[in-house]
Every structure is written in C-alpha cells, then in structure tokens.
Write a protein that holds these residues in place. Structure first.
Motif, PDB file in Angstrom:
ATOM      1  N   ASN A  69     -46.456 -30.648   9.192  1.00  0.00           N
ATOM      2  CA  ASN A  69     -46.600 -29.875   7.966  1.00  0.00           C
ATOM      3  C   ASN A  69     -45.298 -29.650   7.213  1.00  0.00           C
ATOM      4  O   ASN A  69     -45.306 -29.034   6.158  1.00  0.00           O
ATOM      5  CB  ASN A  69     -47.211 -28.503   8.285  1.00  0.00           C
ATOM      6  CG  ASN A  69     -48.614 -28.639   8.826  1.00  0.00           C
ATOM      7  OD1 ASN A  69     -49.344 -29.550   8.464  1.00  0.00           O
ATOM      8  ND2 ASN A  69     -48.988 -27.742   9.714  1.00  0.00           N
ATOM      9  N   THR A  70     -44.187 -30.110   7.704  1.00  0.00           N
ATOM     10  CA  THR A  70     -42.901 -29.837   7.081  1.00  0.00           C
ATOM     11  C   THR A  70     -42.377 -31.088   6.405  1.00  0.00           C
ATOM     12  O   THR A  70     -42.273 -32.134   7.011  1.00  0.00           O
ATOM     13  CB  THR A  70     -41.885 -29.374   8.141  1.00  0.00           C
ATOM     14  OG1 THR A  70     -42.445 -28.276   8.850  1.00  0.00           O
ATOM     15  CG2 THR A  70     -40.597 -28.944   7.494  1.00  0.00           C
ATOM     16  N   ASP A  71     -42.028 -30.937   5.110  1.00  0.00           N
ATOM     17  CA  ASP A  71     -41.398 -32.031   4.379  1.00  0.00           C
ATOM     18  C   ASP A  71     -39.897 -31.748   4.346  1.00  0.00           C
ATOM     19  O   ASP A  71     -39.429 -30.898   3.580  1.00  0.00           O
ATOM     20  CB  ASP A  71     -41.960 -32.122   2.964  1.00  0.00           C
ATOM     21  CG  ASP A  71     -41.436 -33.335   2.220  1.00  0.00           C
ATOM     22  OD1 ASP A  71     -40.893 -34.246   2.875  1.00  0.00           O
ATOM     23  OD2 ASP A  71     -41.559 -33.363   0.983  1.00  0.00           O
ATOM     24  N   TYR A  72     -39.136 -32.417   5.174  1.00  0.00           N
ATOM     25  CA  TYR A  72     -37.728 -32.135   5.322  1.00  0.00           C
ATOM     26  C   TYR A  72     -36.907 -32.590   4.118  1.00  0.00           C
ATOM     27  O   TYR A  72     -35.776 -32.169   3.953  1.00  0.00           O
ATOM     28  CB  TYR A  72     -37.186 -32.788   6.598  1.00  0.00           C
ATOM     29  CG  TYR A  72     -37.597 -32.050   7.844  1.00  0.00           C
ATOM     30  CD1 TYR A  72     -36.830 -31.008   8.315  1.00  0.00           C
ATOM     31  CD2 TYR A  72     -38.747 -32.376   8.535  1.00  0.00           C
ATOM     32  CE1 TYR A  72     -37.190 -30.307   9.449  1.00  0.00           C
ATOM     33  CE2 TYR A  72     -39.121 -31.691   9.668  1.00  0.00           C
ATOM     34  CZ  TYR A  72     -38.336 -30.660  10.115  1.00  0.00           C
ATOM     35  OH  TYR A  72     -38.697 -29.959  11.238  1.00  0.00           O
ATOM     36  N   LYS A  73     -37.448 -33.433   3.280  1.00  0.00           N
ATOM     37  CA  LYS A  73     -36.698 -33.915   2.117  1.00  0.00           C
ATOM     38  C   LYS A  73     -36.582 -32.859   1.031  1.00  0.00           C
ATOM     39  O   LYS A  73     -35.678 -32.902   0.217  1.00  0.00           O
ATOM     40  CB  LYS A  73     -37.364 -35.172   1.564  1.00  0.00           C
ATOM     41  CG  LYS A  73     -37.271 -36.336   2.521  1.00  0.00           C
ATOM     42  CD  LYS A  73     -37.960 -37.551   1.979  1.00  0.00           C
ATOM     43  CE  LYS A  73     -37.897 -38.656   3.024  1.00  0.00           C
ATOM     44  NZ  LYS A  73     -38.670 -39.807   2.655  1.00  0.00           N
ATOM     45  N   THR A  74     -37.490 -31.888   1.013  1.00  0.00           N
ATOM     46  CA  THR A  74     -37.457 -30.874  -0.033  1.00  0.00           C
ATOM     47  C   THR A  74     -36.764 -29.587   0.416  1.00  0.00           C
ATOM     48  O   THR A  74     -36.663 -28.655  -0.375  1.00  0.00           O
ATOM     49  CB  THR A  74     -38.885 -30.525  -0.477  1.00  0.00           C
ATOM     50  OG1 THR A  74     -39.608 -30.035   0.654  1.00  0.00           O
ATOM     51  CG2 THR A  74     -39.584 -31.746  -1.032  1.00  0.00           C
TER      52      THR A  74
END
Length: 82
Positions: A69-74
């Motif tokens: 569930n985590t978008d590390y790019k943002t």
C-alpha cells in the motif's frame, strides 16, 4: 559421512526423494533470504568507515521486502539532513 548415509537411505526408500528435495529447497531459500538480510541498509559490517549507513539512504528507499500500500516514490523527507 552423513551424505553417504543419506544416499543409502534414499536408495533403500525411494519415497524419501521428495522429502529430501523439499528440505534442500527450504534450506537453500532460507540461506538466500539470510544473505539478502545481511546486505540490508541497516546492517553494519564495517563500523570504522561507515558507522551509520542508514543515514545516507533516500526517503524513497523501499525498506520492506514487499510494499503493498505504500508508494515510496511520492514520499517526502520530514526530518533534517545530517
């Protein structure tokens, strides 16, 4: 010595072949996973040259093996630069 005994048991009882294969696959997978963990950013093998390697990491670095569930790019860094 132990391999000779194991080979003799497998020759006598061929039903042990799948069990030996799955045990070897499990041990190999566990060894590879431990090797992957030993190269992580939070593991310090050389404390004299780089005592805190985790401080040099980017805030977008994916620490988890699987991030669902985590978008590390943002992500943005909230703390100060050291």
């Amino acid at each position: 010595m132990i391999f000779r005994t194991l080979a003799g048991q497998v020759k006598r009882y061929p039903g042990l072949i799948p069990q030996v294969i799955f045990i070897c696959l499990g041990m190999g997978g566990a060894g590879l996973y431990l090797a992957r963990l030993a190269k992580g950013p939070y593991v310090t093998w050389d404390k004299t040259n780089n005592p805190e390697p985790w401080n040099k990491l980017d805030p977008t670095y994916q620490y988890k093996f699987v991030a669902i569930n985590t978008d590390y790019k943002t992500l943005k860094k909230d703390g100060p630069e050291f």
